[in-house]
Structure formats: C-alpha cells, structure tokens
Design an enzyme around this catalytic site. Structure first.
Site, PDB file in Angstrom:
ATOM      1  N   ASP A  10       0.877  -1.161   0.000  1.00 28.15           N
ATOM      2  CA  ASP A  10       0.000   0.000   0.000  1.00 28.15           C
ATOM      3  C   ASP A  10       0.926   1.226   0.000  1.00 28.15           C
ATOM      4  O   ASP A  10       2.120   1.104   0.319  1.00 28.15           O
ATOM      5  CB  ASP A  10      -0.848  -0.064   1.283  1.00 28.15           C
ATOM      6  CG  ASP A  10      -1.734   1.144   1.429  1.00 28.15           C
ATOM      7  OD1 ASP A  10      -2.373   1.538   0.445  1.00 28.15           O
ATOM      8  OD2 ASP A  10      -1.780   1.706   2.542  1.00 28.15           O
ATOM      9  N   LEU A  11       0.402   2.378  -0.338  1.00 22.73           N
ATOM     10  CA  LEU A  11       1.260   3.572  -0.404  1.00 22.73           C
ATOM     11  C   LEU A  11       1.031   4.496   0.799  1.00 22.73           C
ATOM     12  O   LEU A  11       1.895   4.643   1.672  1.00 22.73           O
ATOM     13  CB  LEU A  11       0.980   4.316  -1.720  1.00 22.73           C
ATOM     14  CG  LEU A  11       1.760   5.608  -1.963  1.00 22.73           C
ATOM     15  CD1 LEU A  11       3.263   5.372  -1.928  1.00 22.73           C
ATOM     16  CD2 LEU A  11       1.363   6.214  -3.315  1.00 22.73           C
ATOM     17  N   ASP A  12      -0.165   5.086   0.843  1.00 20.39           N
ATOM     18  CA  ASP A  12      -0.477   6.062   1.893  1.00 20.39           C
ATOM     19  C   ASP A  12      -0.529   5.346   3.250  1.00 20.39           C
ATOM     20  O   ASP A  12      -1.336   4.445   3.450  1.00 20.39           O
ATOM     21  CB  ASP A  12      -1.835   6.686   1.538  1.00 20.39           C
ATOM     22  CG  ASP A  12      -2.362   7.606   2.613  1.00 20.39           C
ATOM     23  OD1 ASP A  12      -1.553   8.291   3.247  1.00 20.39           O
ATOM     24  OD2 ASP A  12      -3.593   7.635   2.802  1.00 20.39           O
ATOM     25  N   THR A  18       1.031  10.471   3.665  1.00 19.95           N
ATOM     26  CA  THR A  18       0.121  11.367   2.946  1.00 19.95           C
ATOM     27  C   THR A  18      -1.303  11.389   3.512  1.00 19.95           C
ATOM     28  O   THR A  18      -2.126  12.175   3.035  1.00 19.95           O
ATOM     29  CB  THR A  18       0.074  10.989   1.448  1.00 19.95           C
ATOM     30  OG1 THR A  18       0.213   9.574   1.335  1.00 19.95           O
ATOM     31  CG2 THR A  18       1.178  11.662   0.679  1.00 19.95           C
ATOM     32  N   LYS A  46      -9.104   6.140   5.488  1.00 22.41           N
ATOM     33  CA  LYS A  46      -7.868   5.468   5.083  1.00 22.41           C
ATOM     34  C   LYS A  46      -8.170   4.308   4.137  1.00 22.41           C
ATOM     35  O   LYS A  46      -8.987   3.443   4.464  1.00 22.41           O
ATOM     36  CB  LYS A  46      -7.104   4.952   6.298  1.00 22.41           C
ATOM     37  CG  LYS A  46      -6.364   6.051   7.012  1.00 22.41           C
ATOM     38  CD  LYS A  46      -5.483   5.519   8.114  1.00 22.41           C
ATOM     39  CE  LYS A  46      -4.874   6.672   8.884  1.00 22.41           C
ATOM     40  NZ  LYS A  46      -4.223   6.229  10.113  1.00 22.41           N
ATOM     41  N   SER A 115      -2.141   0.553  -4.373  1.00 22.87           N
ATOM     42  CA  SER A 115      -2.686   1.737  -3.703  1.00 22.87           C
ATOM     43  C   SER A 115      -3.995   2.138  -4.359  1.00 22.87           C
ATOM     44  O   SER A 115      -4.129   2.084  -5.582  1.00 22.87           O
ATOM     45  CB  SER A 115      -1.684   2.893  -3.830  1.00 22.87           C
ATOM     46  OG  SER A 115      -2.302   4.112  -3.457  1.00 22.87           O
ATOM     47  N   ALA A 116      -4.940   2.562  -3.526  1.00 24.07           N
ATOM     48  CA  ALA A 116      -6.211   3.076  -4.048  1.00 24.07           C
ATOM     49  C   ALA A 116      -6.022   4.412  -4.743  1.00 24.07           C
ATOM     50  O   ALA A 116      -6.927   4.893  -5.431  1.00 24.07           O
ATOM     51  CB  ALA A 116      -7.208   3.238  -2.902  1.00 24.07           C
ATOM     52  N   LYS A 146     -10.849  -1.343  -2.758  1.00 19.54           N
ATOM     53  CA  LYS A 146     -10.703  -1.927  -1.418  1.00 19.54           C
ATOM     54  C   LYS A 146     -11.996  -1.623  -0.652  1.00 19.54           C
ATOM     55  O   LYS A 146     -12.530  -0.519  -0.817  1.00 19.54           O
ATOM     56  CB  LYS A 146      -9.520  -1.296  -0.665  1.00 19.54           C
ATOM     57  CG  LYS A 146      -8.167  -1.484  -1.336  1.00 19.54           C
ATOM     58  CD  LYS A 146      -7.079  -0.672  -0.589  1.00 19.54           C
ATOM     59  CE  LYS A 146      -5.787  -0.672  -1.375  1.00 19.54           C
ATOM     60  NZ  LYS A 146      -4.698   0.094  -0.733  1.00 19.54           N
ATOM     61  N   GLU A 170      -0.277  -3.232   4.587  1.00 20.08           N
ATOM     62  CA  GLU A 170      -1.369  -2.241   4.602  1.00 20.08           C
ATOM     63  C   GLU A 170      -1.521  -1.584   5.962  1.00 20.08           C
ATOM     64  O   GLU A 170      -1.283  -2.212   6.987  1.00 20.08           O
ATOM     65  CB  GLU A 170      -2.692  -2.976   4.345  1.00 20.08           C
ATOM     66  CG  GLU A 170      -3.256  -2.835   2.972  1.00 20.08           C
ATOM     67  CD  GLU A 170      -3.825  -1.459   2.642  1.00 20.08           C
ATOM     68  OE1 GLU A 170      -3.986  -0.623   3.563  1.00 20.08           O
ATOM     69  OE2 GLU A 170      -4.100  -1.221   1.470  1.00 20.08           O
ATOM     70  N   ASP A 171      -1.987  -0.324   5.950  1.00 20.63           N
ATOM     71  CA  ASP A 171      -2.268   0.358   7.221  1.00 20.63           C
ATOM     72  C   ASP A 171      -3.769   0.503   7.470  1.00 20.63           C
ATOM     73  O   ASP A 171      -4.149   0.973   8.547  1.00 20.63           O
ATOM     74  CB  ASP A 171      -1.644   1.759   7.240  1.00 20.63           C
ATOM     75  CG  ASP A 171      -2.328   2.691   6.256  1.00 20.63           C
ATOM     76  OD1 ASP A 171      -2.541   2.287   5.098  1.00 20.63           O
ATOM     77  OD2 ASP A 171      -2.680   3.820   6.647  1.00 20.63           O
TER      78      ASP A 171
END
Ligand code: B16
Ligand code: MG
Length: 214
Positions: A10-12, A18, A46, A115-116, A146, A170-171
């Site tokens: 995942d990114l954020d 971010t 999120k 990432s979404a 997601k 993932e967060d």
C-alpha cells in the site's frame, strides 16, 4: 525456498505519510460545504477511494449531491491534494520505507504497489522510489475498490506471482480485508486492536524487516 515471490505495498500510510494531506484536502472541501470533520474521521477515510471518501463525508454532513455535482467536488478535492503532493520530496517518505523496498528487492522478491490512489505514479516520482517498484496496479483498471480483493490480485498478476506466495502490507482496515480475501498473507502497519484480520502487525514501517518473513 522462500515463502514469498512478491511483496505488495500500500502507499499512503505504509511508504508515504500522505494521510494527513488527504485529510486536510477533505477538511477544506468539507468546510466549504458546511461539513465539519473531527480528527477521528481521518481513520474512516484510510484506504477508501476518492468517490467512496466523498460519499462518507456527504453522509456525515447529511448532504445530498447529484452524481455530476459529486464529480466536481471530488475533482476540487483532488486539486487541493495534487497541489500539496507536488511539494513532496524524498525527505517525506515514512521512516524505513526506502530501506524496506531495498531489502525486499535484495531478497530477490518482486515489488508491486496496490494503492487506491490514482495519484500514486507522480507521488512515487516525487518521493524518489519509482525505480524500486516493479509494477503499479491501476485502481481505475479494477472492478471494485478496497475492501474488495481486486487491486491486490491485479498487483500480483502484474508481477507474475500467485496470491498464496504474496505478502501484502497495509495500514487500513479496508486494505487488510482486501489482502486476506485475495488469499494472501497480510502484514498490518499500526494497531493490532484495529487491524484485527492481519496475520502480523508491526507499529510502523520502520519495524518491518522482510528477513522475519522468509
Ligand atoms: P486519490 P492508499 C488511499 O491510498 C488513501 O488512503 C485514501 O485516503 C484516498 O482516498 C485513496 O488513496 C484515493 O486517493 O484521491 O489520490 O486517488 O492507502 O490505498 O495508498
Ligand atoms: Mg494506506
């Protein structure tokens, strides 16, 4: 033989810090609509895609808008967000993010992004980590966002890995559900009492070491 062929990031909240930038942009839009968002609302957004986030915010304010009006509002929020991420530099990576990507690559595993965010490609360039990522799953190219498993399955497909041999990181609650429903092993970044479906949880990216999972 290692247990995994690929790590899907995942990114954020995992590589990039971010979430607060997304939330500041949503708050600004919310204020313009007369909807006040409490800080605790950030957690609900999120991993949720742009339109899904807007729907949650409008519902929170009891505000209704047509599909066309929603498209204009989502574009306005995205303008606030893209202006802010244009200022990001490699110093804005989450601690440990670059090291984790380098370790995964050094272990011979593929690296893919799930990432979404439709803004992931320019953000990766700003952060200086685009060359460390083999493939980016395009959220516009999958059927369901997601918490559906589609984006993680697409990321696995792009790097030629079967789901059982993928580790997803993932967060968000939505993202952990995606990874598990895709049949992968899930590492949560954050609080184990929140990320209850994760197979493992570490408090921050800095505590993640691929060597612990091989
Ligand atoms: P965009 P992730 C997600 O990123 C964010 O967590 C979420 O807050 C945001 O709404 C979503 O991306 C869509 O982002 O508006 O840039 O397309 O955690 O999946 O990397
Ligand atoms: Mg995230």
């Amino acid at each position: 033989m290692p247990r995994f062929d690929a790590v899907l990031f995942d990114l954020d909240g995992v590589l990039a810090d971010t979430a607060h930038i997304h939330f500041a942009a949503w708050r600004r839009l919310g204020e313009e609509l007369g909807i006040h968002l409490e800080p605790a609302f950030e957690e609900k957004l999120k991993g949720v895609d742009r339109m899904g986030s807007l729907d949650l915010i409008l519902a929170q304010g009891g505000v209704q808008r047509t599909a066309e009006e929603k498209r204009v509002l989502a574009d306005r929020k995205n303008g606030y967000y893209t202006a802010a991420i244009a200022e990001q530099t490699p110093d804005d990576l989450l601690p440990g993010a670059r090291r984790v990507l380098e370790e995964v690559r050094a272990a011979g595993l593929k690296v893919a992004l799930a990432s979404a965010s439709r803004n992931a490609p320019p953000l990766l360039r700003q952060l200086g980590i685009a060359p460390l990522i083999d493939a980016i799953a395009d959220p516009a190219a999958v059927k369901a966002p997601k918490p559906a498993p589609d984006l993680f399955l697409e990321a696995a497909r792009l790097v030629g890995a079967v789901p059982e041999r993928c580790l997803g990181i993932e967060d968000s609650v939505a993202g952990i559900i995606s990874i598990k429903d895709a049949g992968m092993v899930a590492v949560g970044i954050g609080d184990p009492t929140v990320l209850t479906r994760a197979d493992y949880v570490v408090p921050t990216t800095e505590q993640f070491h691929i060597g612990d999972f091989l």
